[in-house]
Design a protein around this motif. Structure first.
Motif, PDB file in Angstrom:
ATOM      1  N   VAL A  45       0.929  -1.315   0.140  1.00  9.69           N
ATOM      2  CA  VAL A  45       0.063   0.037  -0.052  1.00  9.69           C
ATOM      3  C   VAL A  45       1.141   1.309   0.038  1.00  9.69           C
ATOM      4  O   VAL A  45       0.341   2.444  -0.388  1.00  9.69           O
ATOM      5  N   ARG A  59       5.102  -0.437   3.151  1.00 13.16           N
ATOM      6  CA  ARG A  59       3.896  -0.864   4.126  1.00 13.16           C
ATOM      7  C   ARG A  59       3.100  -1.965   3.317  1.00 13.16           C
ATOM      8  O   ARG A  59       2.523  -1.640   2.316  1.00 13.16           O
ATOM      9  N   ARG A  60       2.836  -2.953   3.964  1.00 12.91           N
ATOM     10  CA  ARG A  60       2.081  -3.957   3.010  1.00 12.91           C
ATOM     11  C   ARG A  60       0.965  -4.391   3.957  1.00 12.91           C
ATOM     12  O   ARG A  60       1.161  -4.457   5.145  1.00 12.91           O
ATOM     13  N   ILE A  61      -0.151  -4.836   3.544  1.00 10.08           N
ATOM     14  CA  ILE A  61      -1.451  -5.527   4.209  1.00 10.08           C
ATOM     15  C   ILE A  61      -1.628  -6.976   3.674  1.00 10.08           C
ATOM     16  O   ILE A  61      -1.749  -7.236   2.409  1.00 10.08           O
ATOM     17  N   THR A  63      -3.857 -10.262   3.846  1.00 11.91           N
ATOM     18  CA  THR A  63      -5.010 -10.958   4.143  1.00 11.91           C
ATOM     19  C   THR A  63      -4.950 -12.392   4.516  1.00 11.91           C
ATOM     20  O   THR A  63      -4.297 -13.196   3.721  1.00 11.91           O
ATOM     21  N   TYR A  84      -6.672  -9.215   8.845  1.00 10.38           N
ATOM     22  CA  TYR A  84      -5.695  -8.403   8.301  1.00 10.38           C
ATOM     23  C   TYR A  84      -4.437  -7.974   9.270  1.00 10.38           C
ATOM     24  O   TYR A  84      -4.887  -7.313  10.294  1.00 10.38           O
ATOM     25  N   GLU A  86      -0.786  -5.594   9.222  1.00  4.47           N
ATOM     26  CA  GLU A  86       0.051  -4.605   8.555  1.00  4.47           C
ATOM     27  C   GLU A  86       1.392  -4.841   9.057  1.00  4.47           C
ATOM     28  O   GLU A  86       2.076  -5.227  10.177  1.00  4.47           O
ATOM     29  N   GLU A  87       2.268  -4.731   7.785  1.00  2.00           N
ATOM     30  CA  GLU A  87       3.682  -4.995   7.811  1.00  2.00           C
ATOM     31  C   GLU A  87       4.488  -3.668   7.377  1.00  2.00           C
ATOM     32  O   GLU A  87       4.288  -3.198   6.339  1.00  2.00           O
ATOM     33  N   GLU A  88       5.430  -3.177   8.287  1.00  5.88           N
ATOM     34  CA  GLU A  88       6.146  -2.090   7.710  1.00  5.88           C
ATOM     35  C   GLU A  88       7.602  -2.812   7.537  1.00  5.88           C
ATOM     36  O   GLU A  88       8.067  -3.444   8.623  1.00  5.88           O
ATOM     37  N   SER A 102       5.238  -5.991  12.590  1.00  5.56           N
ATOM     38  CA  SER A 102       4.073  -6.252  12.153  1.00  5.56           C
ATOM     39  C   SER A 102       2.915  -6.251  13.368  1.00  5.56           C
ATOM     40  O   SER A 102       3.385  -6.495  14.389  1.00  5.56           O
ATOM     41  N   CYS A 104      -1.530  -6.551  14.057  1.00  2.00           N
ATOM     42  CA  CYS A 104      -2.583  -7.179  13.619  1.00  2.00           C
ATOM     43  C   CYS A 104      -3.834  -5.790  13.624  1.00  2.00           C
ATOM     44  O   CYS A 104      -3.934  -5.216  14.624  1.00  2.00           O
ATOM     45  N   LEU A 105      -4.421  -5.723  12.390  1.00  2.00           N
ATOM     46  CA  LEU A 105      -5.346  -4.505  12.421  1.00  2.00           C
ATOM     47  C   LEU A 105      -6.810  -4.991  12.911  1.00  2.00           C
ATOM     48  O   LEU A 105      -7.518  -4.113  13.224  1.00  2.00           O
TER      49      LEU A 105
END
Length: 181
Positions: A45, A59-61, A63, A84, A86-88, A102, A104-105
């Motif tokens: 993203v 920055r990746r999401i 699933t 979901y 999120e990883e930076e 990382s 959890c969203l």
């Protein structure tokens, strides 16, 4: 693996007998894979390179399928199909280090899942790559379910770490050669 007031904690160290560039490329392209049915997609993203340092920020999401057992999904907060994450990441090719964070969203009001990882060129052998990871899950706000969910999380994390390392070994072996055979 430890448990206590901090929830569930996992720490891992692994040396891959492959050069840093190969390991990082394999990691960044690891998912989705038929080797892991729970990760169904990864979407970048945001991606930018710092012109002064050359560090690449991503920055990746991710699933993922909901892995909570069906008997627990009777509770409305757990009745969802996807989770979901999120990883930076910060990739420094000059220093040959990639750091990742990382979290959890999904269910942020009930649980915190955090991981910090690092891939770096090995000090033992410049053709090897060291991987370290520390992760934790703390369940709060789920009342009586806290203990049950932490027990499930502990089992899932333990299996997930082993599976993730096995997937990396398999991908590296397929792409780069066969030190693991």
């Amino acid at each position: 693996m430890q448990e206590g007031k901090m929830g569930v904690v996992v720490e891992v160290r692994k040396v891959y007998p492959y050069p840093f560039q190969h390991v990082v490329n394999s990691y960044l392209n690891k998912y989705p894979t038929p080797l892991e049915k729970h990760v169904t997609g990864i979407k970048t993203v945001e991606e930018k390179t710092d012109p002064a340092t050359g560090i690449v920020y991503r920055r990746r999401i991710a699933t993922c399928n909901n892995v909570i057992p069906s008997f627990l999904r009777k509770f409305s907060i757990l009745k969802i199909s996807n989770i979901y994450l999120e990883e930076e990441s910060w990739l420094d090719m000059k220093a040959r280090v990639m750091t990742l964070k990382s979290h959890c969203l999904t269910w942020a009001q009930y649980a915190s899942l955090n991981e910090e990882s690092m891939y770096k060129e090995s000090t033992e052998n410049s053709n090897w790559t060291e991987f370290t990871q520390k992760g934790s899950i703390t369940i709060t706000g789920a009342g009586l379910l806290n203990c049950v969910l932490e027990t499930f999380a502990q089992t899932f994390l333990k299996q997930g770490v082993k599976r993730s390392i096995l997937i990396m070994e398999t991908i590296l072996q397929e792409r780069c050669g066969c030190p693991f055979s």
